[in-house]
Motif scaffolding. Sequence first.
Motif, PDB file in Angstrom:
ATOM      1  N   VAL A  35       0.842  -1.200   0.000  1.00  0.00           N
ATOM      2  CA  VAL A  35       0.000   0.000   0.000  1.00  0.00           C
ATOM      3  C   VAL A  35       0.878   1.252   0.000  1.00  0.00           C
ATOM      4  N   ARG A  53       2.295   1.874  -3.343  1.00  0.00           N
ATOM      5  CA  ARG A  53       1.274   2.367  -4.275  1.00  0.00           C
ATOM      6  C   ARG A  53       1.174   3.889  -4.219  1.00  0.00           C
ATOM      7  N   ASP A  75      -4.869   1.325   3.324  1.00  0.00           N
ATOM      8  CA  ASP A  75      -4.963   1.907   1.987  1.00  0.00           C
ATOM      9  C   ASP A  75      -5.773   3.198   2.019  1.00  0.00           C
ATOM     10  N   LYS A  85      -3.570   6.834   1.256  1.00  0.00           N
ATOM     11  CA  LYS A  85      -3.805   7.625   0.034  1.00  0.00           C
ATOM     12  C   LYS A  85      -3.916   9.115   0.361  1.00  0.00           C
TER      13      LYS A  85
END
Length: 94
Positions: A7, A10, A88, A92
């Motif tokens: 995560v 990402r 996640d 973000k």
Amino acid sequence: VNGLKAVANRYNIGFQINTRGSMFGFFFCENEPKNFKEVGKCDFKRFATFHHEMIKRGFYFACSQYEAGFMCTAITNEDIDACINAADDIMKNL
């Protein structure tokens, strides 16, 4: 921790993990810290934000990058998946 690392990757967040048996720790930094002094250079504000947001979602980690977390047999694969999904959602926005 591999799911948490995926995560973080990402979202291009420097995130290092360390495990020993069922113990684990993670650090918000670009390079794995090797000693106490290097841990002090990690992003404590980002760690605190992540920690508090995870608690709001029902997941408690060690409250400092100087401490370790522990896995136990009561944790299910569903718990792990839910934890990664919560991470996640938080990462973000970190």
